[in-house]
Design an enzyme around this catalytic site. Structure first.
Site, PDB file in Angstrom:
ATOM      1  N   ALA A   1      -6.645   3.491  -0.038  1.00 58.79           N
ATOM      2  CA  ALA A   1      -5.328   2.820  -0.108  1.00 58.79           C
ATOM      3  C   ALA A   1      -5.346   1.688  -0.535  1.00 58.79           C
ATOM      4  O   ALA A   1      -5.318   1.526  -1.994  1.00 58.79           O
ATOM      5  CB  ALA A   1      -4.684   3.079   1.169  1.00 58.79           C
ATOM      6  N   ARG A   2      -5.469   0.423   0.318  1.00 58.59           N
ATOM      7  CA  ARG A   2      -5.675  -0.783  -0.364  1.00 58.59           C
ATOM      8  C   ARG A   2      -6.550  -1.518   0.654  1.00 58.59           C
ATOM      9  O   ARG A   2      -6.594  -1.656   1.755  1.00 58.59           O
ATOM     10  CB  ARG A   2      -4.432  -1.305  -0.287  1.00 58.59           C
ATOM     11  CG  ARG A   2      -3.238  -1.266  -1.306  1.00 58.59           C
ATOM     12  CD  ARG A   2      -3.852  -1.717  -2.595  1.00 58.59           C
ATOM     13  NE  ARG A   2      -2.768  -1.270  -3.841  1.00 58.59           N
ATOM     14  CZ  ARG A   2      -3.075  -0.133  -4.530  1.00 58.59           C
ATOM     15  NH1 ARG A   2      -3.970   0.602  -4.256  1.00 58.59           N
ATOM     16  NH2 ARG A   2      -2.103  -0.058  -5.539  1.00 58.59           N
TER      17      ARG A   2
ATOM     18  N   GLY B   1       2.162  10.021   3.859  1.00 59.14           N
ATOM     19  CA  GLY B   1       2.747  10.264   2.903  1.00 59.14           C
ATOM     20  C   GLY B   1       2.218  11.190   1.858  1.00 59.14           C
ATOM     21  O   GLY B   1       1.574  12.188   2.485  1.00 59.14           O
ATOM     22  N   ARG B   2       2.476  11.373   0.643  1.00 59.42           N
ATOM     23  CA  ARG B   2       2.092  12.290  -0.430  1.00 59.42           C
ATOM     24  C   ARG B   2       0.669  12.388  -0.314  1.00 59.42           C
ATOM     25  O   ARG B   2      -0.016  13.282  -0.090  1.00 59.42           O
ATOM     26  CB  ARG B   2       2.511  11.842  -1.585  1.00 59.42           C
ATOM     27  CG  ARG B   2       4.049  11.806  -1.854  1.00 59.42           C
ATOM     28  CD  ARG B   2       4.181  11.368  -3.484  1.00 59.42           C
ATOM     29  NE  ARG B   2       5.551  11.325  -3.619  1.00 59.42           N
ATOM     30  CZ  ARG B   2       6.071  10.189  -3.635  1.00 59.42           C
ATOM     31  NH1 ARG B   2       5.564   8.778  -3.139  1.00 59.42           N
ATOM     32  NH2 ARG B   2       7.339   9.988  -3.991  1.00 59.42           N
ATOM     33  N   ILE B   3      -0.131  11.276  -0.489  1.00 56.54           N
ATOM     34  CA  ILE B   3      -1.467  11.291  -0.758  1.00 56.54           C
ATOM     35  C   ILE B   3      -2.105  11.591   0.804  1.00 56.54           C
ATOM     36  O   ILE B   3      -3.077  12.340   1.034  1.00 56.54           O
ATOM     37  CB  ILE B   3      -2.261   9.802  -1.121  1.00 56.54           C
ATOM     38  CG1 ILE B   3      -1.417   9.718  -2.457  1.00 56.54           C
ATOM     39  CG2 ILE B   3      -3.524  10.246  -1.283  1.00 56.54           C
ATOM     40  CD1 ILE B   3      -1.906   8.461  -3.163  1.00 56.54           C
TER      41      ILE B   3
ATOM     42  N   HIS C   1     -12.641   1.448  -7.047  1.00 56.39           N
ATOM     43  CA  HIS C   1     -11.268   1.744  -7.313  1.00 56.39           C
ATOM     44  C   HIS C   1     -10.979   2.881  -8.250  1.00 56.39           C
ATOM     45  O   HIS C   1     -10.162   2.915  -9.289  1.00 56.39           O
ATOM     46  CB  HIS C   1     -10.320   0.631  -7.727  1.00 56.39           C
ATOM     47  CG  HIS C   1      -9.043   0.656  -6.873  1.00 56.39           C
ATOM     48  ND1 HIS C   1      -8.185  -0.462  -6.456  1.00 56.39           N
ATOM     49  CD2 HIS C   1      -7.990   1.895  -6.961  1.00 56.39           C
ATOM     50  CE1 HIS C   1      -6.836   0.067  -6.160  1.00 56.39           C
ATOM     51  NE2 HIS C   1      -6.875   1.233  -6.466  1.00 56.39           N
TER      52      HIS C   1
ATOM     53  N   GLY D   1      -9.476   5.921  -7.433  1.00 53.14           N
ATOM     54  CA  GLY D   1      -8.697   7.161  -6.805  1.00 53.14           C
ATOM     55  C   GLY D   1      -8.006   7.864  -7.771  1.00 53.14           C
ATOM     56  O   GLY D   1      -8.043   9.187  -7.764  1.00 53.14           O
TER      57      GLY D   1
ATOM     58  N   ARG E   1       5.440   5.603  10.131  1.00 53.42           N
ATOM     59  CA  ARG E   1       6.554   5.164  10.596  1.00 53.42           C
ATOM     60  C   ARG E   1       7.412   6.254  11.143  1.00 53.42           C
ATOM     61  O   ARG E   1       8.055   5.908  12.095  1.00 53.42           O
ATOM     62  CB  ARG E   1       7.186   4.347   9.383  1.00 53.42           C
ATOM     63  CG  ARG E   1       6.877   3.021   9.516  1.00 53.42           C
ATOM     64  CD  ARG E   1       7.354   2.371   8.325  1.00 53.42           C
ATOM     65  NE  ARG E   1       7.153   3.297   6.925  1.00 53.42           N
ATOM     66  CZ  ARG E   1       7.884   3.076   5.755  1.00 53.42           C
ATOM     67  NH1 ARG E   1       8.399   2.105   5.489  1.00 53.42           N
ATOM     68  NH2 ARG E   1       7.531   3.777   4.779  1.00 53.42           N
TER      69      ARG E   1
ATOM     70  N   GLU F   1     -10.318  -7.455  -4.548  1.00 53.53           N
ATOM     71  CA  GLU F   1     -10.901  -6.883  -5.868  1.00 53.53           C
ATOM     72  C   GLU F   1     -10.810  -7.991  -6.810  1.00 53.53           C
ATOM     73  O   GLU F   1      -9.967  -8.486  -7.108  1.00 53.53           O
ATOM     74  CB  GLU F   1     -10.270  -5.458  -6.079  1.00 53.53           C
ATOM     75  CG  GLU F   1     -10.604  -4.514  -5.040  1.00 53.53           C
ATOM     76  CD  GLU F   1      -9.546  -3.530  -5.385  1.00 53.53           C
ATOM     77  OE1 GLU F   1      -9.382  -3.059  -6.342  1.00 53.53           O
ATOM     78  OE2 GLU F   1      -9.466  -2.407  -4.380  1.00 53.53           O
TER      79      GLU F   1
HETATM   80  C1  DGY Z   1      -2.421   3.405  -7.204  1.00 55.52           C
HETATM   81  O1  DGY Z   1      -1.839   3.972  -8.055  1.00 55.52           O
HETATM   82  O2  DGY Z   1      -1.704   2.639  -6.247  1.00 55.52           O
HETATM   83  C2  DGY Z   1      -3.978   3.582  -6.877  1.00 55.52           C
HETATM   84  O3  DGY Z   1      -4.351   2.664  -6.369  1.00 55.52           O
HETATM   85  C3  DGY Z   1      -4.563   3.394  -8.431  1.00 55.52           C
HETATM   86  O4  DGY Z   1      -5.712   4.374  -8.202  1.00 55.52           O
END
Ligand code: DGY
Length: 321
Positions: free
Chosen positions: A238-239, A156-158, A286, A288, A178, A268
């Site tokens: 991501a997660r 995706g974007r990231i 976390h 990002g 996908r 987390e």
């Molecule tokens: C988000 O925006 O979902 C990121 O995990 C935050 O850093």
């Protein structure tokens, strides 16, 4: 006067657009995520909630808030902490903060990859320990990114922004998602991998950028981690729950994976204790989207969405599904 519950302490100027719209602000003045009980005790009567990742927005919270609740805006792009179906069923609009955090998050993923490939944390630890005895021809030899095979899950974007960065370092990019992204293939020569298992067997570096859903929970389980070639590197911005953290610890411990750069964790703020003792991991809390400009832009998007929904408009950053 309509009231907005803000779930963390934020600078006054970030909240100014809400105050300027004549909204009453009820701010939970703390940095850490409030408990579910605290959220439910403060939500009754609110017209909108300004929440963060880590705040659980479920049916119980929505019901505690009451039928006048019209908007939930989260200062995150991820919405896995929000029960979207429960919001939809109650006519509550949900907004997130896409785009503005793309570069910051892709930068951090790149920073983690460079730190792993060039063993920055191990080098720094050696230096700080006082045990460094000078330059050595075989000391802390890292990996070249040029020509490395990098697999991106979730283009995706990231994921796409990260792909641009690794291509600039000379790496070859493959992606699994996908749907096919012809624009990424044309721009970066990226190779589409339709089969995840096959893709994993070819990846020297794996970077995760997929959203967390029921389908992606433990996407990388013990079996799939073992499909990666021995010596592969994993980056996750991501997660955390995309990866079975216990299985990851095993794969790092026995050297199947050469290293992991993690900005996110399965539970987390808890981190698997096994990760904390491993030298071949880089662990971040976390971070990002944690740049000043990005967080300000996220606040602007979130407050803008609340103002828009409360005056009956439909901002672009509403979650549609
Ligand atoms: C988000 O925006 O979902 C990121 O995990 C935050 O850093």
């Amino acid at each position: 006067m309509e009231r907005v519950l803000v779930t963390r302490a934020l600078p006054d100027d970030w909240l100014e657009p809400l105050a300027a719209a004549g909204l009453e602000l009820d701010v939970i003045e703390q940095d850490e995520a409030p408990s579910d009980e605290l959220l439910r005790s403060r939500a009754p009567g609110c017209a909108a909630l300004l929440v963060m990742l880590g705040d659980r927005v479920d049916a119980a919270l929505l019901d505690a808030a009451g039928a006048q609740l019209r908007a939930v805006a989260t200062m995150s792009v991820g919405v896995d902490h929000i029960e979207l179906a429960a919001c939809r069923a109650r006519g509550v609009a949900v907004a997130n903060t896409p785009d503005v955090l793309t570069d910051a998050t892709a930068d951090l993923a790149m920073a983690l990859l460079l730190a792993l490939a060039r063993r920055l944390a191990e080098g720094e630890a050696l230096l700080r320990s006082g045990a460094w005895s000078g330059w050595g021809p075989q000391q802390l030899l890292g990996r070249d990114l040029a020509a490395a095979r990098v697999l991106i899950i979730g283009p995706g974007r990231i994921g796409s922004a990260f792909a641009r960065r690794v291509v600039a370092f000379g790496a070859r990019v493959a992606y699994h998602g996908r749907r096919r992204r012809p624009e990424l293939e044309a721009e970066l020569g990226a190779h589409f991998e339709a089969e995840l298992d096959t893709a994993l067997t070819r990846a020297e570096v794996l970077s995760l950028h997929a959203p967390l859903t029921e389908a992606t929970h433990h996407l990388l389980d013990a079996r799939r981690l073992r499909l990666l070639p021995r010596g592969a590197l994993l980056v996750n911005t991501a997660r955390g729950p995309l990866v079975d953290e216990a299985a990851l610890v095993e794969a790092l411990r026995d050297g199947h994976l050469a290293g992991a750069g993690l900005d996110v964790f399965e539970r987390e703020p808890a981190v698997h204790p096994g990760l904390l003792t491993l030298p071949n991991v880089v662990l971040l809390p976390h971070l990002g989207s944690a740049t000043q400009g990005t967080r300000r832009a996220m606040a602007d998007l979130a407050t803008g969405a609340i103002n828009a929904v409360l005056r009956g408009a439909s901002p672009e950053n509403l979650i549609s599904s």
